[in-house]
Design a protein around this motif. Structure first.
Motif, PDB file in Angstrom:
ATOM      1  N   ILE A 257       0.717  -1.220  -0.164  1.00  0.00           N
ATOM      2  CA  ILE A 257       0.013  -0.020  -0.086  1.00  0.00           C
ATOM      3  C   ILE A 257       1.026   1.133  -0.121  1.00  0.00           C
ATOM      4  O   ILE A 257       2.097   1.227   0.569  1.00  0.00           O
ATOM      5  CB  ILE A 257      -0.952  -0.016   1.354  1.00  0.00           C
ATOM      6  N   GLU A 258       0.392   2.217  -0.537  1.00  0.00           N
ATOM      7  CA  GLU A 258       1.097   3.389  -0.592  1.00  0.00           C
ATOM      8  C   GLU A 258       0.503   4.237   0.666  1.00  0.00           C
ATOM      9  O   GLU A 258      -0.702   4.574   0.668  1.00  0.00           O
ATOM     10  CB  GLU A 258       0.749   4.529  -1.849  1.00  0.00           C
ATOM     11  N   PRO A 259       1.258   4.497   1.687  1.00  0.00           N
ATOM     12  CA  PRO A 259       0.677   5.063   3.024  1.00  0.00           C
ATOM     13  C   PRO A 259      -0.082   6.275   3.033  1.00  0.00           C
ATOM     14  O   PRO A 259      -1.350   6.452   3.572  1.00  0.00           O
ATOM     15  CB  PRO A 259       1.902   5.209   3.859  1.00  0.00           C
ATOM     16  N   ALA A 260       0.520   7.166   2.307  1.00  0.00           N
ATOM     17  CA  ALA A 260      -0.047   8.431   1.932  1.00  0.00           C
ATOM     18  C   ALA A 260      -1.544   8.649   1.334  1.00  0.00           C
ATOM     19  O   ALA A 260      -2.365   9.496   1.554  1.00  0.00           O
ATOM     20  CB  ALA A 260       0.939   9.459   1.420  1.00  0.00           C
ATOM     21  N   THR A 261      -1.836   7.790   0.483  1.00  0.00           N
ATOM     22  CA  THR A 261      -2.984   7.614  -0.227  1.00  0.00           C
ATOM     23  C   THR A 261      -3.810   6.350  -0.072  1.00  0.00           C
ATOM     24  O   THR A 261      -5.120   6.463  -0.459  1.00  0.00           O
ATOM     25  CB  THR A 261      -2.634   7.798  -1.872  1.00  0.00           C
TER      26      THR A 261
END
Length: 658
Positions: A257-261
């Motif tokens: 997962i991309e943490p920011a989005t």
């Protein structure tokens, strides 16, 4: 007087005549609906099926597109086949298949067209096109077939197939007809309404033999089909395919997962299959083969499998304990008095306990959390403390659906006070000694891989997450996505409490429970290993787990890896995770020795006699029969699922803290 009556009668006849003439003029000249009705034998209404929207990765690379094909429909009442055997040879089907298909068509409706053969290639259609004139009742229709050039992501994408009778009957508003295609499972089902487009209608002239002679009235009454909208995903196709190669000959999953989005970068379910297998006229045969495969490749393991999280769950315990005030960064616990053994030695602080995954430490952390409410009644204190713990853990998305954009997400299990009251047949019939295995992520806990990847994202973000999702845009990037996938969900942990935990996670990779080769230069991977118990098979076949994120500051990727039957969490799962993270951050693989080692590993246990031990195959098969799903969509795949009766605590007292 008589003359006047004659004029009145003549006038009445003239008036009636004028009315008839006017009506005939309206019907024959002005009103085209009657013209269409009278032309029903020569004018044919053809439904135009739109192309489904294509699916792309985050960099604009094509994952799914459409290939033009032809479907052959039959209307039983109009059917005329002079030579059945010749027709079967032409269509490359058996007489038995012909009879079966016709019977299905008659059962549906003798008067309406229904699907006879689907997805004939352009070459096949060109071969039979002229000959079809001799077989009345059969008509070809232009269609399309989903094509998967990347040969990956099958479980997350789902597939497109003929709509079922049940779906036809249950559709809220009439849209689909017999023989129509519809998305099943995965993104194809989740985004069906935007991918399917809007069908059109075309009127054509035909002669008595059904041969099309041109458009009716130059297409004045036609409506144009509107293609479905394209779906843009957050998947990184290059990294996805690389992760697939790492999970060859393994059972498990990789979810990043991309943490920011909250965008899902990688979604591997192993073993998987080529999605093109379920996108051809041989769908049924291929589907049955996949369904009978003992490794259950149709299961989307990242969201449908349930495992005990093992020592990865200690991260949540550490955060909740600090927020509650029952744990401090410098808190130290010895091993004395703990029913759990450990592979590490000596008194540890919080960071050290995370780094070396100390079981006794987190036994005491959990015990302190449960009894922190100060109630002197041991039974009541356990219930109050567990309820407080349950409420805090639930905020991390455990024991509930995260709301990802797939139709088959499962909740898992987060045991509550009511859960134990039911198991032990009454309130206050259980106490801490019955639940302490929760301290190290064992017992009745069941968590899917995506939930653990989300836990890694929470730690990377220092206290919040955005619901994980595959879609990045509908029609265009950044457009049409549900507002839910922009919302930050707080876990009510002060950001300052993440520091000691992250320090321990980095230490675990640098010189802790992770194999040294996984500490790849310039990646700065922070992680936590876990070994999920597989008691029926013995600890040699426990499941290897790793969760983590990178880099330490401003993280770009959070990841969870499960490798079933692979043993120690710091080896198999951590190695896969490190390589995937390196590929995503560096866009290349430099840890070639680790890459070679991982690709050489084979953990596909139930093939032949395992490890030279006769009878072990039978044991593995028996285990899989108990723990795998019987269907692809209704029940979770449970590995070491929580039993229906109290769990034996002897199994959880061993060394299982990696």
């Amino acid at each position: 007087m008589f003359e006047n009556r004659r004029y009145i009668v003549i006038g009445a006849f003239c008036l009636v005549g004028l009315i008839y003439i006017a009506r005939l003029f309206y019907i024959q000249v002005l009103d085209d609906s009657y013209s269409l009705g009278s032309s029903k034998n020569s004018v044919k209404r053809v439904i135009e099926i739109p192309y489904r929207g294509q699916i792309y990765d985050r960099n604009g690379k094509l994952i799914v597109y459409n290939t033009p094909v032809y479907d052959l429909y039959v209307t039983p009442k109009q059917m005329k086949v002079p030579d059945t055997l010749a027709f079967c040879r032409m269509m490359n089907i058996t007489r038995q298949e012909f009879d079966s298909l016709i019977n299905l068509a008659v059962t549906y409706s003798p008067f309406k067209p229904s699907l006879f053969l689907r997805q004939l290639s352009k070459e096949d259609f060109a071969r039979i096109q002229d000959a079809l004139v001799d077989y009345r009742g059969f008509e070809p229709r232009m269609s399309s077939m989903r094509t998967y050039p990347a040969h990956t992501l099958a479980n997350a994408l789902g597939y497109v197939s003929e709509i079922s009778k049940k779906q036809l009957e249950e559709q809220a508003t009439f849209y689909y007809r017999q023989g129509d295609y519809v998305g099943h499972n995965g993104l194809e089902e989740q985004y069906e309404e935007v991918l399917r487009g809007k069908r059109g209608v075309r009127f054509v002239m035909q002669n008595v033999r059904g041969v099309v002679k041109g458009s009716y009235k130059n297409g004045e009454f036609d409506t144009i089909a509107v293609a479905g909208q394209n779906l843009y995903t957050g998947i990184d196709l290059d990294v996805q395919q690389y992760a697939d190669s790492l999970m060859a000959n393994k059972v498990g999953s990789v979810i990043a997962i991309e943490p920011a989005t909250g965008e899902i970068l990688v979604s591997v379910s192993a073993p998987t299959y080529d999605p093109n297998l379920l996108s051809s006229r041989f769908f049924s045969k291929n589907y049955v083969k996949l369904l009978k495969n003992p490794y259950k490749p149709l299961i989307n393991r990242p969201i449908m499998a349930s495992y005990r999280p093992g020592s990865t769950f200690k991260l949540i315990q550490a955060l909740i304990g600090q927020q509650q005030g029952s744990l401090f960064p410098n808190t130290a616990y010895s091993h004395a008095g703990s029913p759990m053994r450990c592979h590490c030695h000596g008194v540890r602080s919080l960071s050290g306990a995370v780094q070396y995954s100390c079981n006794p430490y987190f036994y005491y952390v959990f015990r302190k959390m449960i009894y922190f409410n100060g109630n002197s009644n041991t039974f009541k204190a356990s219930a109050i403390g567990l309820q407080q713990w349950y409420d805090a853990v639930k905020l991390f998305g455990i024991g509930q659906k995260l709301g990802i954009d797939l139709p088959t997400e499962l909740k898992g299990n987060l045991p509550s006070v009511d859960y134990y009251d039911k198991i032990y047949n009454g309130q206050y019939r259980w106490k801490f000694s019955n639940i302490y295995s929760l301290s190290i992520g064992e017992g009745e806990l069941l968590i899917s891989p995506i939930k653990l990847a989300n836990v890694a994202a929470i730690i990377a973000n220092r206290g919040y997450y955005i619901p994980p999702h595959y879609a990045k845009g509908i029609g265009k990037v950044g457009s049409g996505i549900d507002a839910t996938y922009y919302e930050k969900r707080q876990v009510n942990i002060d950001p300052k409490y993440f520091g000691p935990v992250i320090e321990g996670m980095r230490g675990a990779v640098v010189h802790g429970t992770v194999t040294p080769l996984a500490n790849i230069a310039d990646v700065e991977l922070c992680g936590k290993t876990g070994t999920s118990q597989n008691a029926k098979m013995g600890h040699k076949y426990d499941h290897s787990i790793f969760i983590g994120f990178a880099p330490v500051n401003n993280p770009k990727i959070a990841i969870a890896v499960f490798v079933e039957n692979a043993g120690w969490g710091g080896k198999a799962a951590a190695s896969v995770a490190a390589l995937v993270v390196e590929r995503y951050l560096k866009r290349k693989t430099e840890a070639l020795k680790l890459d070679e080692s991982v690709k050489a590993q084979n953990y596909m246990l139930n093939v032949g006699v395992i490890g030279g031990k006769p009878g072990l195959k039978k044991k593995v098969d028996s285990l899989r029969k108990d723990t795998t799903r019987k269907s692809a969509v209704k029940k979770p795949l449970m590995t070491n699922a929580a039993p229906a009766k109290p769990v034996s605590r002897t199994a959880t007292a061993g060394v299982n803290g990696n």
